[in-house]
Every structure is written in C-alpha cells, then in structure tokens.
Design a protein around this motif. Sequence first.
Motif, PDB file in Angstrom:
ATOM      1  N   TRP A 214      25.823  32.186  48.639  1.00 22.55           N
ATOM      2  CA  TRP A 214      25.550  32.007  49.880  1.00 22.55           C
ATOM      3  C   TRP A 214      26.637  31.050  50.666  1.00 22.55           C
ATOM      4  CZ3 TRP A 214      25.047  26.885  50.772  1.00 22.55           C
ATOM      5  CH2 TRP A 214      24.533  26.141  49.785  1.00 22.55           C
ATOM      6  N   ARG A 217      28.180  32.834  53.622  1.00 26.70           N
ATOM      7  CA  ARG A 217      27.020  33.173  54.864  1.00 26.70           C
ATOM      8  C   ARG A 217      26.714  31.776  55.503  1.00 26.70           C
ATOM      9  NH1 ARG A 217      23.843  37.088  55.325  1.00 26.70           N
ATOM     10  NH2 ARG A 217      24.597  37.851  53.526  1.00 26.70           N
ATOM     11  N   HIS A 218      26.664  30.553  54.928  1.00 28.18           N
ATOM     12  CA  HIS A 218      26.156  29.379  55.778  1.00 28.18           C
ATOM     13  C   HIS A 218      27.422  28.609  56.373  1.00 28.18           C
ATOM     14  CE1 HIS A 218      25.459  25.050  55.842  1.00 28.18           C
ATOM     15  NE2 HIS A 218      24.346  25.605  56.059  1.00 28.18           N
ATOM     16  N   GLN A 221      28.007  30.905  59.787  1.00 25.23           N
ATOM     17  CA  GLN A 221      26.832  30.576  60.473  1.00 25.23           C
ATOM     18  C   GLN A 221      27.141  29.559  61.347  1.00 25.23           C
ATOM     19  OE1 GLN A 221      22.844  30.249  59.102  1.00 25.23           O
ATOM     20  NE2 GLN A 221      22.185  29.814  61.225  1.00 25.23           N
ATOM     21  N   ASN A 241      29.217  40.410  51.043  1.00 28.84           N
ATOM     22  CA  ASN A 241      28.100  40.199  52.147  1.00 28.84           C
ATOM     23  C   ASN A 241      28.235  41.406  53.178  1.00 28.84           C
ATOM     24  OD1 ASN A 241      27.234  37.328  51.590  1.00 28.84           O
ATOM     25  ND2 ASN A 241      29.462  37.247  51.467  1.00 28.84           N
ATOM     26  N   ARG A 504      13.023  28.603  58.264  1.00 28.56           N
ATOM     27  CA  ARG A 504      12.663  29.172  57.235  1.00 28.56           C
ATOM     28  C   ARG A 504      11.692  28.258  56.359  1.00 28.56           C
ATOM     29  NH1 ARG A 504      16.389  32.959  56.596  1.00 28.56           N
ATOM     30  NH2 ARG A 504      18.147  32.948  58.190  1.00 28.56           N
ATOM     31  N   SER A 522      23.251  31.789  64.802  1.00 26.22           N
ATOM     32  CA  SER A 522      22.901  33.178  63.966  1.00 26.22           C
ATOM     33  C   SER A 522      22.978  34.204  64.652  1.00 26.22           C
ATOM     34  CB  SER A 522      21.473  33.070  62.984  1.00 26.22           C
ATOM     35  OG  SER A 522      20.277  33.470  64.168  1.00 26.22           O
ATOM     36  N   VAL A 527      24.813  36.135  61.717  1.00 23.52           N
ATOM     37  CA  VAL A 527      24.681  35.873  60.302  1.00 23.52           C
ATOM     38  C   VAL A 527      23.186  35.406  60.024  1.00 23.52           C
ATOM     39  CG1 VAL A 527      25.364  34.152  58.398  1.00 23.52           C
ATOM     40  CG2 VAL A 527      27.065  35.067  59.978  1.00 23.52           C
ATOM     41  N   SER A 528      22.483  35.929  59.087  1.00 25.70           N
ATOM     42  CA  SER A 528      21.225  35.517  58.626  1.00 25.70           C
ATOM     43  C   SER A 528      20.274  35.450  60.036  1.00 25.70           C
ATOM     44  CB  SER A 528      20.899  34.109  58.114  1.00 25.70           C
ATOM     45  OG  SER A 528      21.997  34.247  56.831  1.00 25.70           O
ATOM     46  N   GLN A 529      20.066  36.441  60.810  1.00 21.75           N
ATOM     47  CA  GLN A 529      19.568  36.371  62.166  1.00 21.75           C
ATOM     48  C   GLN A 529      18.081  36.503  61.801  1.00 21.75           C
ATOM     49  OE1 GLN A 529      21.474  39.973  63.636  1.00 21.75           O
ATOM     50  NE2 GLN A 529      22.846  38.776  64.858  1.00 21.75           N
ATOM     51  N   ARG A 530      17.240  35.759  62.756  1.00 21.86           N
ATOM     52  CA  ARG A 530      15.775  35.697  62.662  1.00 21.86           C
ATOM     53  C   ARG A 530      15.456  35.664  64.072  1.00 21.86           C
ATOM     54  NH1 ARG A 530      13.764  33.617  57.898  1.00 21.86           N
ATOM     55  NH2 ARG A 530      11.864  32.324  58.775  1.00 21.86           N
ATOM     56  N   ASN A 731      12.861  38.000  59.749  1.00 20.58           N
ATOM     57  CA  ASN A 731      14.231  38.187  59.493  1.00 20.58           C
ATOM     58  C   ASN A 731      14.494  39.606  60.197  1.00 20.58           C
ATOM     59  OD1 ASN A 731      14.829  36.308  57.100  1.00 20.58           O
ATOM     60  ND2 ASN A 731      12.634  36.985  56.622  1.00 20.58           N
TER      61      ASN A 731
END
Length: 827
Positions: A214, A217-218, A221, A241, A504, A522, A527-530, A731
């Motif tokens: 990850w 990804r981190h 973001q 990714n 999270r 995000s 990236v890693s959208q919520r 998510n």
Amino acid sequence: MTAVLRGVSRLFGRGYRRHQTACRNGEPLHRAPTSPLHVVSALPADFNPAIYCLLNPDIENYPAGPSDHYLMHGRIEGRVYSLPEMSANRKFDAAKRKCLVATHQASLTGAPVLSYNLVKSLSDEFDVITLTLGGGPLLEHFKAISAWTICEESIYANPRLSGLILDVILSECEIDFAIVNSIESRPMFEPLAVRGIPTVGMFHEFAAYTRPEWAFRHALQWSHQPIFSTFLTYENMLTRNPDLAHTPVTILPQGRCHVPERDEKAADKVPLSGSLSEHIAGKVKKKGDEILIVGAGAVQLRKGVDLFVDCASRIARQIGGAKCRFVWVGMGYNPQEDMAYSVYIEDEVKRAGIEDVLTFLPETPEIEAIYAACDIFLLSSRLDPLPNVAIDAMTHSIPLVCFDKTTGIVEFLRGGGLAEQCIAGYLDCNDAALKVGALAQSEDLRRKIGAQCREISTKAFDWNTYVDQLRIRVEEAKAQVVTEMENVDVIEASNEFHLEFAARPHDRKPTQRHEILAYARSWAMAVSQRKPSPGFHPGVYWEINQLRPEDGDPFAHYIRAGKPQERWKNLVIDASTPYTNISNDPKVALHIHAYYPDMLEEIVSRLQRNQIRPDLFVSVPSETAEKEALRCLSAYSGGVVEVRITPNRGRDIGPFITAFGAELVEAYDYIGHIHTKKSATFIGSETADDWRNLNFENLLGGTFSGAMLDRLLSVMDQSRSVQMVIPEDPNIVGWQANLAPARPIARKLGLSALPKHFLFPIGTMFWAKNALIAPLLNLDLNWHDYPDEPLPYDGTMLHAIERLIGLLAANGSAGTVATTHTPEVKR
C-alpha cells in the motif's frame, strides 16, 4: 522546542499525572508492576514520558504508566521514547522563506544525491531544512548547505515521530512548502498534509520491489503534487494499483546531478590502498587499443551484476573481445562475507574465466576518472528508474547499452532513435553482448552513438529546466492547499460529515478534521475514495453536475449549493426506519451460495430475528457440503425449497442465474442473494470478516440492526421506485478493469449509458424486485459461459455483472437503489 514539549505534556493533564511516580532527591523511582522478577531499573536520561505516550498510543490504558511500561516492555521492543536533538546546525536568515526537503538516506545513491542537488539549488532563495531518515556520507554535506539539518532514523520504527518533529520545526518557523524525495520517505507525507504544508512528492522506485504493497497508495493520497521520474515506473505502479489510473501525476525526468566533492576525512572509509585517484587510474588505465566497458551500482540483484558478468563472458568470446576489459564500480562486493550475492558473482567470474579482465572497484565520488577512461557503459540493471551514473555516462558522450523494460533510460534512447544500437531485449545477455561488441569493434560507431547519447542527455536531463518545473508544481501545490482547507472548513462547519461512517474501522481515535481532510485528499487524488456520510455519493454528484477540478470537493460543493436532493442522494434504511407488515402476502425467496456451508448457521440465526421467513434456495459445491448445509438448515423455521450441488463455475453468480434464476423470477416478488465468505488472500481475513458482517447485518439482521430484513422489505413494498436494496458501504468502487467485459453484456441488458460513478452491490449481495432480475435471464448463460477457476481479482464477466445489476436498478428515471446502514458495523 521547550514550548512544544510543554504543550505535549499539557495534553495529558491529570490523566498523565496519575501515572507519575514519586521522586526522591529529584530522581524518579520506577517500580514495575508485580511480577516474578519484580524488575527495577533506571530510565534513559532522555526518556520523555509525554512523548513516549504520544508515540505509543496503545499504552494509554497501561495501569502503571509510561515509565514502567518502557522498563517492562518498551525497552525490549525497541520503542521510541524521545525526540531527536534538533537544536544544532540551525542558521536561519530572517529575510528568507523556509522550505523542507525530506530524503530517506544520506548515502551516495540516486535519490539522496538528487536531494543534495535540490537543497543546493533552493538554498539561494530559501532557508532549506533538510530532514533525512537515515545517515550516510552526504549528511555532512547537507549540514554545510542547509539552514537546518535533522537526521532521525527512528521515524521508520515509529512514523508518528515525523509529526512531532514537524511540530518542533513549526514552533521555530513557517514552512512555505516541502519536497519529499522517494517513496521510502513516505512517513512524511501525511503529517505534512495534515499541517497544511504544500508537498511535492517525488517517486523514482518501482512498485515491483516496494513494500508494503500500500506504500504508493498512501503516498499518492497525501502528496499534493506527485511526480514520477519515468513512464516506466509510473506504469509499473499502475500494474499493482490499476484503480489509480485517474490519480493526477506528473512525469518529470530528473535533471543531471552532481556528487559533492569527497571529504578528505572520509578517505579512510573506502578500503583502498594508497591514493584513491592513483588506485582508480591503475585499475582503469588502458593499454594500446583496449576497450573499457563499465557498469556501476551497488552490488545487488536489482543492479544485475550477474548479468554484467554474463555479458562480459560473452563479449570476451566474440571476435575482438580479447581487447575488452571490464570494470564494475559500486559498494557491496565482498565475497568473503556476502553469502547472498557476492560469493556467487565471484564464482561466476572464475567459472567464466574472466577474472583477469574484470575488476570490481568500490563506490567513489571520483568517478570522473572512470568516465574519462570508459568507452562503453553497460547498464545491466533489472530494474533501475533513472540511474545518475547512466545519465552521467551519456553526458560524457559514452555510448550506453541497456535492457528493454528495465530502466527509464530506454524511453530516451528509443525517442532518440538509438533502439537498434543501444536497447537489448529484456534481460537478453546475448543481444546485449552483440550490441556492445559492435560498439567495441568500431571507434567511429562509438563516437557517433556517444555524440547522440550526449545530445539526448543534455536535452532530457537539464538541471535548470528540472528545477523550474518543480517550482511550477510547488505553486500548484500551494493553490491546492488553500482550496483544500477552505473545503475542509465548509464540511466541518456543516456537521454533515459522519465520522464513524467515513473513518476506516481500524484507525485509532480519528479526529473529525483529520478524517475530513483524509476524505478530501482521497477525492482530490482519486485514491481510496470513501463516502462522507450515508446515502451521499460524491462521484455521482461530481459526474451529474460535471464538476471541474477547480470547482473543489464534491461534498463541499453540495453543501455550498444548499444540499440539493437528486440521484447522488439515496434513501437510507436504518434501525430507526419505521416499517409495517407487508400486505398481500408477497412471495420472498433468498438464494444462498454456500461455498462454506458451516456459515449457514449464522445466516439462519440472523434470519430468525425477522417475522418474514423467505424460502431458501441453497447452492453448494459438493456432496459433503450438501450434508453440512442440510444439518445447518435444520433449525430454520421457514421453508428450505432446495439444496443443490452446482458446478464450481461462476462463483455465486452462476448458481444464482443459471441454476435458480428462472424459478426465482417466476415464483417470487422479492429475491435476495447472498453468499458465504471466510477470508480472501488479497485482502486478509480481518477485512473479509468486516465485509461479510457488513453485508449480513444490513441484509438479514443481527444484534445491532435487529429485524433488518423485515424493515427493508417493508420499504420496498411501500415504494414503487426502490428496485434494489444494498448495504451502505463507505468505500467507493468503480469499474476498475471491468468496463471492457461489461460493454457487450450491457448491450444485451438494454443499458446504453455506463456512467463512471454509480451504486451497485459490492460483492454481489442484495435484495431486489423480480422485475430487476428478469433481464439477467435474457443473457441465456449456461455453465460453460462462465470463466474457469482460478479467477483473477478483477476484469471478468462476473465482476461486470456485479456492477451492471446496480445499473439495472437505476435504469430509467423511476428506478432507484436504497441502502441499509448499521452504524455499529463498518469496514
């Protein structure tokens, strides 16, 4: 700095003072909790209990306090307990703005050398604070050119330390912007963004050898302006990714760097006899018409030293190869102690019979002497983004040969028309040897190719152009931060952000503002959208309103617009939603694909919380599973219509559509579909458990949601528009690799528009009206139509159908998807 520490101590207040130990004569006494050993020991002189607690929040409830925890556990575990000494080497100019350059090491390798050159260039205009997460020979050079140099290796052991170090720096000055160089410096990205510091992230490494998975990804973001040095490394990141294809990045090859002059005091650190220059000159001095072929880099597998040796062996056997000599320059060749690699290189050299023509030299900043003697540079790396030595060699008019698909240098050689002469097939040592051999046999060819290499290098790797481009990215990052903080303010003031939903589930005590910023980051970086709150889909809002990047965050835009209600806002069913018994005795069926039949007991238990007892249709993979399923279903007070063994094809979708689809659509008004799941290797068992609990609690019922099935069926019965009910999942998941297989299926289903953002049952668990399921039967899927196992993580017809079911529910203006939400169950 003392003011910061006083502030940190005040954070603990009475709670911390309860843990303070009694003192005698100004010295604290430390008594461990009762234990067989009853350990009593002295703390380190620089032990700071307040810092220790901030860095180790898991000890918050340790009854004996931070000091005793360190003595009993922290010391053995190697926990960080204090801030580094940061007062030395600070020489600020009041007239200059301040900036931060973070680098993962101070070694004489690619990224740290690049950091050194950046600090040197920026120092004319800024007071540069250099923060290195590791030591090395460049550290003293950083101190010489930086306004403040901080070296702290403990950040890797405890990334929270990075935030405290930044707080100390910010107590002394304002930081105009930060440049974080290398993915290995990733502990700095989030703390910088949280403190509102515009940050440019520079990524040179391949995702293939970067861990944890990850990491990119981190970092992406939290970086305001991510820069990849080559298309090759960017594309490699996307292979790991693929969902980050829409993350805004810049491809910017680095400028040519200069290695600082070697410190006389460091001369004894290189294990050479006599003068370094004399030693190098003696090793690389050519006799007559000898051709010197050079490779460089740390002696490790990634640099392909074994491939260099292989090529050297092949070249030596070619016509004219007898006049070739080879030199490898780089640290780490030690066959007496390095049993992992060097010992095999030494053996390879001896077996190839080239020990008389191949020399290993240690890493040296005096590499100019080698370039002066070098005729051909062989870049044998397996993976190497833009090695400085290769750029230098090309700038010195040295023809370069490398392998395809292994380095960003390939992009520039191919663009400059040198593919045939300089790019060998992927790890094809024979091809590389032939290309080097051709160059070795023709001085005119070497001169011609060398001149072209110099032209390419001078144009592509101009340092001033590179710095100018970085400055543009810095200004863009500053503008981003201003907009971002305005959006965070709007969202925070609205009280519309649901912290427990958006955060999270395994984060420790997330704060409202931090999570709002994480949400905004995000969406800014894709990236890693919520989702920020149940029932609101930022992507649907963004797409329908055709927002541009300059319009800002979609949720902030929605709030500023007065929270209009449209397709981006769906009905949310929760434990407080009123419901009544369904009239007209509707027919309700539930299909369960029980790959793990022992989990049927949990499903039955959840169903029993409801008044409605759906008829069960159960698919299992074997006779053994059939027997287990019948045993588990014996306690069910509703009807078990059939337990059927189905082929292991189509996962849960095949049995649902092909085995039971026609019967379900013909005989039932409301149709549910769930399946069992215990773990998944790609996400881990804990995440899989969270996902399963989210689905079961929100579709069947449970401790927190109660009779959720009764409630959601009541809503569907009373609403003509609600075609499907799915769990509210924070998510955001889109098409990813599934758009291509979805298009032909969509045409058969009568779906013409395939929006980018939409609601669908993530994991294919849902309740739906029979009219929604009917079109799936028109696909006329037989068992052989489904893909064979094992299936990839993404990109199959099954993943496409999973998404298209959601679009069927929203097809037409009247169709909608509702969600069920249980705040206590998250993922």
